[in-house]
Enzyme design. Structure first.
Site, PDB file in Angstrom:
ATOM      1  N   GLY A  87      74.999  38.007  81.670  1.00  0.00           N
ATOM      2  CA  GLY A  87      74.126  38.510  80.602  1.00  0.00           C
ATOM      3  C   GLY A  87      74.215  37.659  79.355  1.00  0.00           C
ATOM      4  N   THR A 134      81.263  37.213  76.950  1.00  0.00           N
ATOM      5  CA  THR A 134      80.622  38.495  77.211  1.00  0.00           C
ATOM      6  C   THR A 134      80.656  39.323  75.929  1.00  0.00           C
ATOM      7  OG1 THR A 134      80.781  40.658  78.253  1.00  0.00           O
ATOM      8  CG2 THR A 134      82.770  39.374  78.266  1.00  0.00           C
ATOM      9  N   ILE A 135      79.550  39.964  75.623  1.00  0.00           N
ATOM     10  CA  ILE A 135      79.548  40.834  74.445  1.00  0.00           C
ATOM     11  C   ILE A 135      80.497  42.010  74.654  1.00  0.00           C
ATOM     12  CG2 ILE A 135      77.214  40.278  73.650  1.00  0.00           C
ATOM     13  CD1 ILE A 135      76.364  43.063  74.792  1.00  0.00           C
ATOM     14  N   ASP A 136      80.791  42.330  75.911  1.00  0.00           N
ATOM     15  CA  ASP A 136      81.557  43.551  76.207  1.00  0.00           C
ATOM     16  C   ASP A 136      83.048  43.454  75.889  1.00  0.00           C
ATOM     17  OD1 ASP A 136      79.402  45.086  77.088  1.00  0.00           O
ATOM     18  OD2 ASP A 136      79.437  44.087  79.036  1.00  0.00           O
TER      19      ASP A 136
END
Lengths: 411, 411
Positions: free
Chosen positions: B13, B143-145
């Site tokens: 993503g 990852t932004i997560d």
């Protein structure tokens, strides 16, 4: 000598520029010897009626904090949605307001707001004139919707437009990464006027034509034509981005959003919104990957991305509002006329407030493309100068340093 | 002498920092004589398998355009979600990839991505070793997560956190203006790990304690307790702001969002989302004004508000990735260790990629408040340095000037 004091209030929905106009009012009023004290009404007319006043000439003594106020989103003084009844239906309220004007020696009253606020300016200034009451009342415009009459564009609109255009460009990058068909529907504010949605055109660059379709409330919306438009676009590209106004209506004038009756998990029928309705429609007819996004309140409060042109103009209108009441103008709204788009230049003037109050300005049909799914080059030329310039905002611990009215409890 | 070329790809993503890592890879590789050509795989492994390569050493010759690449959101090279099967189940794909490595003299392969991408790095580097194939393969995290193991925090997370914190502060200003009770529910990304939602704590200032309630997937969610929490908050303040992870689950481990079965206007049952479910719950139980907002994809693509700390670290990890493969490291991921939070300092190192691939890192329970509706001061101290610094982005015609891969058709 009798004190001559100025009162200022803010009213209606928030924008990122309405505090800049307040800063302009305070900055100019602090410099003018004719004005003794500057009062702010908390929550507009509603707070005034409860005598909730802040002495702004004390808070911003020496102009300290005015820079911060300029770029702080929303309303420093708070807002209200109080619409005055005509005098003959509610004399008591008018008497109360003017008693307070008397008590605090208010000789100048500036009201920063939209349509409804201009109605307040109109009613109070007419009443003052009828009573030969010594006060000058002036409206200072604001609204993200850009739907006021007799002004080239409204403060607050340019910043919202900049946020919308930038966000759509960033979402175009975001959707471009997978090698698959997808449709992204971006729902933008504007119940009756499509200015904000039209501003999505400013997202287009040399490499991106997103949004590929633009739908405005001024042009009647057909779901069949919409599905056809999306299908046509999907023949030309993998990812289609649609900008749509929350206020699009069918040819009977019924909001498309009113068709989106869902039943929620508690058994309530509820409106799920225009974007969600169109998302389900595409799912149902085309069946490709589809997502709808509401920009929601961020489009009216994202000060971190405000347009410097917008904030500067808002400040200037505040300053000029003070100058105009000192010159004796009454029952007017400060306005902007466009001298030229390239190079961009405006002139400040005033207009009788009753020409603005309660009217709405819509997009001229000649600025919408023939098939109703795009806007013209003229529209783009009108819009472009309004989003130019970035505001320098100081950050502390990674977030913007805004200002908050100490007379309020914390948020 | 045989050409020794480097291949780089992006996968998973989007974030706003993944192009900064790509810029770091290109910048370092351009300076190293050991590397002849730099190739980019379009759409990660998927594009590689179709031999869709871009010669990045030509595109960015003389490092021109690298600055722009650094702050451009999403993936310059495009992405994929292609997960490699184990070798014994799909020998053909492995053979095809290594034939292409041979054909293009790829001696170094850097793959920028999250969990699944590290699995690809693991599988390909194990295969290469088993074949004594002369190639060094390295993972660069993103990852932004923020849910990768063996790293202090992931590139892309800090910028998303900065957008979330700033937006919540701006929405706190926005909701503060009316003198009436209201609840605003902000739904934030993160299916299993609550890092992004926890970052909402960074919105708090001296005058604003918003968000007043924070709910993470790591702590089991009770709707009854939630309603009680909101009621308690409404006793203390007019406007309550709630930050909630899309991934909150009940004590049976069932996603709350899975309860939000609405029936849409076309008769489909659909998930309306966690925020919408809670909005309806508050409407149903408390009955005050309530609104839910999804930050949606903006939290992962709003480059205009990226964290300079984040982008600089992402760039550095890209540069270091090149240095490490030239030193002969293989089957590793570049990682960051925190030396200190105040002053903030990190160290770059590598970790065996099989310690990262396919694992998820969640928030330690000790960083969640006892009653599960807030985070601790330690959490805040960990998060704060990651959002510090603003990236200077040039604007043209009011919107950011990003870069787009000329080898793609327009978006």
């Amino acid at each position: 000598m009798e004190e001559r004091n100025l009162l200022v209030g803010q009213s209606g929905g928030p924008t990122v520029a309405i505090n800049s106009s307040l800063a302009g009012v305070i900055s100019c009023a602090l410099k003018r010897d004719e004005i003794h004290k500057i009062y702010g009404a908390r929550n507009g007319i509603s707070g005034l009626l409860k005598e909730e006043l802040v002495e702004l000439s004390q808070v911003f003594k020496g102009e300290e904090g005015l820079d911060q106020l300029k770029y702080t989103p929303s309303m420093y003084l708070g807002s209200c949605r109080h619409k005055l009844k005509p005098f003959d239906q509610d004399q008591e309220t008018y008497h109360k307001i003017f008693q307070l004007f008397l008590k605090y020696n208010i000789k100048y009253f500036l009201y920063i707001g939209g349509n409804d606020s201009m109605d307040t300016v109109d009613k109070l200034s007419c009443y003052a004139e009828s009573q030969n009451y010594d006060i000058k009342i002036m409206g200072i415009p604001k609204t993200i919707d850009n739907d006021l009459m007799e002004i080239d564009h409204t403060p607050g609109f340019g910043s919202a437009a900049k946020f919308i255009a930038t966000s759509i460009l960033e979402m175009a990058h975001d959707t471009s990464i997978y090698n698959m068909e997808s449709v992204l529907i971006v729902e933008i504010m504007g119940r009756n006027a499509g200015w904000l949605t039209a501003a999505s055109v400013l997202a287009r660059t040399t490499y991106s034509s997103a949004p590929h379709l633009i739908y405005l409330p001024e042009y009647s919306f057909s779901t069949a034509r919409f599905v056809q438009d999306v299908k046509e676009q999907l023949k030309q590209r993998k990812q289609v981005i649609v900008a749509v106004s929350e206020g699009i209506k069918d040819k009977e004038g019924i909001y498309i959003s009113s068709r989106s009756m869902d039943q929620d998990q508690f058994g309530h029928v509820m409106l799920s919104g225009t974007g969600k309705y169109l998302e389900n429609l595409i799912k149902d007819t085309i069946g490709c990957k589809v997502r709808s996004i509401e920009l929601n309140v961020l489009q009216r409060c994202a000060s971190h991305l405000s347009s410097e042109t917008d904030l500067s103009e808002a400040f200037l209108l505040g300053e000029k509002g003070v100058s105009f009441v000192l010159e004796g103008k009454n029952s007017q709204m400060v306005t902007m006329k466009r001298v030229s788009s390239q190079p961009y230049a405006i002139e400040i003037d005033t207009v009788a407030v009753n020409q603005v109050a309660n009217f709405e300005r819509k997009i001229p049909l000649k600025w919408i493309s023939e098939d109703g799914n795009n806007v013209t080059e003229e529209m783009r030329e009108y819009l472009m100068p309004l989003i130019v310039g970035e505001t320098k905002i100081p950050y502390l611990n990674g977030i913007p340093q805004y200002i908050f009215c100490k007379e309020k409890s914390e948020i």
